[in-house]
Scaffold this motif. Sequence first.
Motif, PDB file in Angstrom:
ATOM      1  N   SER A 548      -6.280 -75.935  15.255  1.00  0.00           N
ATOM      2  CA  SER A 548      -4.986 -76.417  14.779  1.00  0.00           C
ATOM      3  C   SER A 548      -4.140 -76.836  15.976  1.00  0.00           C
ATOM      4  O   SER A 548      -4.025 -76.100  16.967  1.00  0.00           O
ATOM      5  CB  SER A 548      -4.259 -75.328  13.981  1.00  0.00           C
ATOM      6  N   VAL A 549      -3.540 -78.014  15.875  1.00  0.00           N
ATOM      7  CA  VAL A 549      -2.748 -78.589  16.959  1.00  0.00           C
ATOM      8  C   VAL A 549      -1.374 -78.942  16.416  1.00  0.00           C
ATOM      9  O   VAL A 549      -1.256 -79.537  15.341  1.00  0.00           O
ATOM     10  CB  VAL A 549      -3.434 -79.844  17.538  1.00  0.00           C
ATOM     11  N   ALA A 550      -0.323 -78.556  17.138  1.00  0.00           N
ATOM     12  CA  ALA A 550       1.052 -78.942  16.797  1.00  0.00           C
ATOM     13  C   ALA A 550       1.793 -79.173  18.102  1.00  0.00           C
ATOM     14  O   ALA A 550       2.390 -78.259  18.672  1.00  0.00           O
ATOM     15  CB  ALA A 550       1.728 -77.857  15.958  1.00  0.00           C
ATOM     16  N   LYS A 551       1.740 -80.393  18.601  1.00  0.00           N
ATOM     17  CA  LYS A 551       2.397 -80.712  19.873  1.00  0.00           C
ATOM     18  C   LYS A 551       2.763 -82.189  19.877  1.00  0.00           C
ATOM     19  O   LYS A 551       2.057 -83.033  19.308  1.00  0.00           O
ATOM     20  CB  LYS A 551       1.501 -80.367  21.061  1.00  0.00           C
ATOM     21  N   ALA A 552       3.905 -82.504  20.512  1.00  0.00           N
ATOM     22  CA  ALA A 552       4.406 -83.874  20.680  1.00  0.00           C
ATOM     23  C   ALA A 552       4.512 -84.610  19.354  1.00  0.00           C
ATOM     24  O   ALA A 552       4.221 -85.800  19.263  1.00  0.00           O
ATOM     25  CB  ALA A 552       3.513 -84.646  21.654  1.00  0.00           C
ATOM     26  N   GLY A 553       4.902 -83.895  18.303  1.00  0.00           N
ATOM     27  CA  GLY A 553       5.055 -84.530  17.000  1.00  0.00           C
ATOM     28  C   GLY A 553       3.757 -84.778  16.268  1.00  0.00           C
ATOM     29  O   GLY A 553       3.754 -85.369  15.186  1.00  0.00           O
ATOM     30  N   ILE A 554       2.619 -84.352  16.839  1.00  0.00           N
ATOM     31  CA  ILE A 554       1.312 -84.517  16.193  1.00  0.00           C
ATOM     32  C   ILE A 554       0.892 -83.167  15.642  1.00  0.00           C
ATOM     33  O   ILE A 554       0.682 -82.220  16.403  1.00  0.00           O
ATOM     34  CB  ILE A 554       0.263 -85.053  17.188  1.00  0.00           C
ATOM     35  N   ILE A 555       0.798 -83.078  14.331  1.00  0.00           N
ATOM     36  CA  ILE A 555       0.409 -81.833  13.660  1.00  0.00           C
ATOM     37  C   ILE A 555      -0.852 -82.122  12.871  1.00  0.00           C
ATOM     38  O   ILE A 555      -0.856 -82.954  11.960  1.00  0.00           O
ATOM     39  CB  ILE A 555       1.523 -81.329  12.730  1.00  0.00           C
ATOM     40  N   CYS A 556      -1.939 -81.452  13.219  1.00  0.00           N
ATOM     41  CA  CYS A 556      -3.206 -81.706  12.535  1.00  0.00           C
ATOM     42  C   CYS A 556      -4.144 -80.522  12.738  1.00  0.00           C
ATOM     43  O   CYS A 556      -3.892 -79.629  13.544  1.00  0.00           O
ATOM     44  CB  CYS A 556      -3.858 -82.995  13.058  1.00  0.00           C
ATOM     45  N   THR A 557      -5.203 -80.534  11.972  1.00  0.00           N
ATOM     46  CA  THR A 557      -6.271 -79.542  12.080  1.00  0.00           C
ATOM     47  C   THR A 557      -7.579 -80.280  12.319  1.00  0.00           C
ATOM     48  O   THR A 557      -7.982 -81.120  11.505  1.00  0.00           O
ATOM     49  CB  THR A 557      -6.371 -78.693  10.799  1.00  0.00           C
ATOM     50  N   LEU A 558      -8.227 -79.990  13.431  1.00  0.00           N
ATOM     51  CA  LEU A 558      -9.460 -80.669  13.819  1.00  0.00           C
ATOM     52  C   LEU A 558     -10.662 -79.785  13.534  1.00  0.00           C
ATOM     53  O   LEU A 558     -10.592 -78.555  13.648  1.00  0.00           O
ATOM     54  CB  LEU A 558      -9.419 -81.027  15.307  1.00  0.00           C
ATOM     55  N   ASN A 559     -11.767 -80.409  13.172  1.00  0.00           N
ATOM     56  CA  ASN A 559     -13.001 -79.666  12.929  1.00  0.00           C
ATOM     57  C   ASN A 559     -13.623 -79.227  14.251  1.00  0.00           C
ATOM     58  O   ASN A 559     -13.696 -80.010  15.203  1.00  0.00           O
ATOM     59  CB  ASN A 559     -14.000 -80.538  12.160  1.00  0.00           C
ATOM     60  N   ALA A 560     -14.064 -77.989  14.290  1.00  0.00           N
ATOM     61  CA  ALA A 560     -14.769 -77.455  15.468  1.00  0.00           C
ATOM     62  C   ALA A 560     -15.941 -76.623  14.971  1.00  0.00           C
ATOM     63  O   ALA A 560     -16.063 -75.434  15.268  1.00  0.00           O
ATOM     64  CB  ALA A 560     -13.834 -76.623  16.336  1.00  0.00           C
ATOM     65  N   ARG A 561     -16.817 -77.285  14.192  1.00  0.00           N
ATOM     66  CA  ARG A 561     -17.973 -76.585  13.614  1.00  0.00           C
ATOM     67  C   ARG A 561     -19.062 -76.465  14.678  1.00  0.00           C
ATOM     68  O   ARG A 561     -20.113 -77.079  14.592  1.00  0.00           O
ATOM     69  CB  ARG A 561     -18.479 -77.363  12.399  1.00  0.00           C
ATOM     70  N   THR A 562     -18.771 -75.675  15.668  1.00  0.00           N
ATOM     71  CA  THR A 562     -19.665 -75.546  16.810  1.00  0.00           C
ATOM     72  C   THR A 562     -20.141 -74.112  16.967  1.00  0.00           C
ATOM     73  O   THR A 562     -19.423 -73.172  16.636  1.00  0.00           O
ATOM     74  CB  THR A 562     -18.947 -76.010  18.097  1.00  0.00           C
ATOM     75  N   ALA A 563     -21.362 -73.981  17.440  1.00  0.00           N
ATOM     76  CA  ALA A 563     -21.873 -72.670  17.833  1.00  0.00           C
ATOM     77  C   ALA A 563     -21.575 -72.467  19.309  1.00  0.00           C
ATOM     78  O   ALA A 563     -21.651 -73.416  20.100  1.00  0.00           O
ATOM     79  CB  ALA A 563     -23.380 -72.596  17.578  1.00  0.00           C
ATOM     80  N   ILE A 564     -21.220 -71.269  19.682  1.00  0.00           N
ATOM     81  CA  ILE A 564     -20.822 -70.978  21.066  1.00  0.00           C
ATOM     82  C   ILE A 564     -21.881 -70.089  21.714  1.00  0.00           C
ATOM     83  O   ILE A 564     -22.224 -69.030  21.179  1.00  0.00           O
ATOM     84  CB  ILE A 564     -19.435 -70.308  21.105  1.00  0.00           C
ATOM     85  N   LEU A 565     -22.379 -70.551  22.834  1.00  0.00           N
ATOM     86  CA  LEU A 565     -23.311 -69.779  23.657  1.00  0.00           C
ATOM     87  C   LEU A 565     -22.602 -69.485  24.972  1.00  0.00           C
ATOM     88  O   LEU A 565     -22.311 -70.400  25.746  1.00  0.00           O
ATOM     89  CB  LEU A 565     -24.607 -70.566  23.894  1.00  0.00           C
ATOM     90  N   ALA A 566     -22.277 -68.225  25.201  1.00  0.00           N
ATOM     91  CA  ALA A 566     -21.490 -67.834  26.368  1.00  0.00           C
ATOM     92  C   ALA A 566     -22.260 -66.820  27.198  1.00  0.00           C
ATOM     93  O   ALA A 566     -23.091 -66.062  26.683  1.00  0.00           O
ATOM     94  CB  ALA A 566     -20.137 -67.247  25.930  1.00  0.00           C
ATOM     95  N   SER A 567     -21.979 -66.823  28.493  1.00  0.00           N
ATOM     96  CA  SER A 567     -22.570 -65.832  29.397  1.00  0.00           C
ATOM     97  C   SER A 567     -21.453 -65.201  30.204  1.00  0.00           C
ATOM     98  O   SER A 567     -20.490 -65.872  30.592  1.00  0.00           O
ATOM     99  CB  SER A 567     -23.596 -66.476  30.327  1.00  0.00           C
ATOM    100  N   ALA A 568     -21.572 -63.910  30.464  1.00  0.00           N
ATOM    101  CA  ALA A 568     -20.524 -63.170  31.166  1.00  0.00           C
ATOM    102  C   ALA A 568     -21.168 -62.172  32.123  1.00  0.00           C
ATOM    103  O   ALA A 568     -22.236 -61.606  31.844  1.00  0.00           O
ATOM    104  CB  ALA A 568     -19.618 -62.444  30.178  1.00  0.00           C
ATOM    105  N   ASN A 569     -20.506 -61.967  33.258  1.00  0.00           N
ATOM    106  CA  ASN A 569     -20.934 -60.965  34.235  1.00  0.00           C
ATOM    107  C   ASN A 569     -20.059 -59.724  34.109  1.00  0.00           C
ATOM    108  O   ASN A 569     -18.882 -59.817  33.756  1.00  0.00           O
ATOM    109  CB  ASN A 569     -20.822 -61.511  35.655  1.00  0.00           C
TER     110      ASN A 569
END
Length: 819
Positions: A548-569
């Motif tokens: 969800s984005v609400a900045k500079a007068g632009i209010i919208c919801t963008l799709n982020a149907r992504t799988a996340i592969l993360a690595s951490a130490n």
Amino acid sequence: MPAASSSPAVHGSDAANSSPLNFSTPATPITPATPGSMAPETPRLAATPAPALPRGDLGSGGHLPRRRAPASPYVAHANTTTTTTKTTTSDPVDIDCLWGTTVSVQQCLSKFKEFLYSFIEENTTATEPYYLQMLSHLHQTDVLNFNLDCEHLFKFDAGLYNQLVRYPTDVIPIMDLCINQVFVDLHPERKQDPRRIQVRPFNLRTTMKMRDLNPTDIDQAISIKGIVIRASDIVPDMKQAFFQCSVCANRMEVALDRGKIEEPTTCNTCSSKHTYQLIHNRCLFGDKQIVKLQESPDAIPEGETPHTVMLCCYDDLVDVAKPGDRVTVTGIYRAVPVRVNPRQRNVRSVYRTYIDVIHFKKTDKKRYGVEDAQAPKDSDFYTTFDENATASAAEKDSKLIALSKDPEIYDKLIRSLAPSIWELDDVKLGILCQLFGGVSKNFSQAGKGRFRGEINVLLCGDPSTAKSQLLQYVHKIAPRGVYTSGKGSSAVGLTAYVTKDPETRELVLESGALVLSDRGICCIDEFDKMDDSTRSILHEAMEQQTVSVAKAGIICTLNARTAILASANPTESRYNPKMSVVENIKLGPTLLSRFDLIYLMLDRANEQSDRRLAKHIVSLYHDQPEIQTADIDKETLASYISYARRHVHPVISEEAVSDLVTGYVDMRRTGNARKTITATPRQLESLIRLSEAHAKMRFSQVVERLDVAEAKRLMKVATQQAATDPVTGQIDMDMITTGLTATARGRIQGLQESIQKILDDRSGSRNTVLKFSALMQTLEEENETTLNPNDVREALRAMEDTNIISLIGPKSNQTIRMR
């Protein structure tokens, strides 16, 4: 429909109207020519099955004065016999080529027809011509895009290939004409169909870099690679103009000819001059879209910033390329002049360049695909352009189905994923489940919302355990996705940011890493080094699959149907088994609970495994490296995953349902005796997704009991290993959901009771203030043991939250005051 004038005059319209960045409708386009230099009228092609409207990708740009383009075969039809003209010596010379080119219409038609009827692909057992099989496939699937492999054309006739590259606006219409004639001959029932097949060449022998494009390539076919970073809204592109006389109301329709529409000057009925008006509501328009393509990272020289180029997409290619796609574009390089002032006719000497797209190729052989033109229109996999419409598609699918019936398919898939990385079979199986993915479920009509099918995986462990190598491999095989690092990422870089368009100077929204990875995999390295404000962005994306984005007068919801592969130490460089996962990598419990699998990759000392690993690594540096050969090559693995994601959508069987319920209840029952939480509903959803992904690996449309059993085993070796209490050895999901084990919670609760008792004893005296050091000494004397100061501070913080005490002063030696 009137034919174009044989000697067109220069009209007072703006040549820049044909610019891809100017969406206005051209009125009377400019024709660069000088009196006395005009050649005789180009012969028109005689053909019945020509489309009623011209293709936008072949006539959308202004032609440069270097040559006069031939008349389009889409507009009018005439005899194609040889024309004769006089030279300066008065000797007759026969001309059978289109003016300014080496293209002979009859030779091109006959050669291409021979190519269609005789070309058979090498190294195959097929006896029927390759492209006749493709036409049969197009007839069955009702697809109107004919994908022409230019490598095949070059092997058959190098001269015809060179003509296609040098004069695409002349040769492709002739090929369209020929392919429609052949298609009607093969399938006479399609003769009355007004739609026409369009030839879309691809796979040119030379793929250029963006920064290597130069003026000699203008009006020629080119091929470039890049990443789509922006796509505009769909705008109308005029195909046929409707004029009406303002005196006698006579009507006239004029079709697009070589990117221009000739405005009629004299009325045929009343002979009035310059009385025609353009009626916009009666004109015919096609779809047009502007796409911004950025240079791929491997083509950027050291120290340089990536170049970008504008693409113009028409009709079926609209909305095919989406931000985040890696594409190979085949198109025509164009140049149009730029106006000095919008109110004046003067133009600059510097031209603006862009590319008219003929073909998009998103399917890299080493990456799996996620789109299918044969999918239902309401499906996430649907696309309007079928780039996989080839004659060998059915044969490839049959080979993949045969491979899925191999009883050792699971072991082969594990050995084929990153074969250069030693062992880690369970980790590879979990990543394979992420690549295949579960089944997304949408119950929004029933008011139950949408349930994600993407699987999130976290690799946590010691350095030098191949975490980054696995991320790099997954990034190279995924069709969409962004590889980013923790410190190099910001909140707006992950979601979206507002910037000014360099052309229109308007505020536009640029997609971030998560949005560009939509329906792909976003790989995040050094996850533990990411700022807390940046990590908080991931909460919505990992569960609701939106940003969800609400900045500079632009209010919208963008799709982020992504799988996340993360690595951490770990925080101490190496994993401390006496501490929980939350304490080791210092990630928020709410974020950790959104990962379906949390793998602990520990570097344990074992002489036998160390010896095997050392031999494997040393062999990679040998003159003849002994790399473990994959049972399935990378291209076949990508095709296998693509087929599973597009066509396999398993349904859970009754036996699997009972096993899932039983497994979840058993996981919950494990902690009843010690009053700990060993599973949450999120773990049940993870079990379902893992079971579906495991069934996809063998192309099964039903989730069976063995899939549920393997999902429970994966959960046990991955997530439950991360949720093991280091003190008691018991599984406790509270370590991930709250960051504290049940043992720690009980210890802190006991400290709270002891502190309350000490404060109650002091409440009768005047001194109701107690220093932290004095409190620690009193507690250790009562318990006769050494206490952890962090546990005491946690107990004090909990008492402060309940308004029992107030803490004053620095954290090193706080003052406790009764309220």
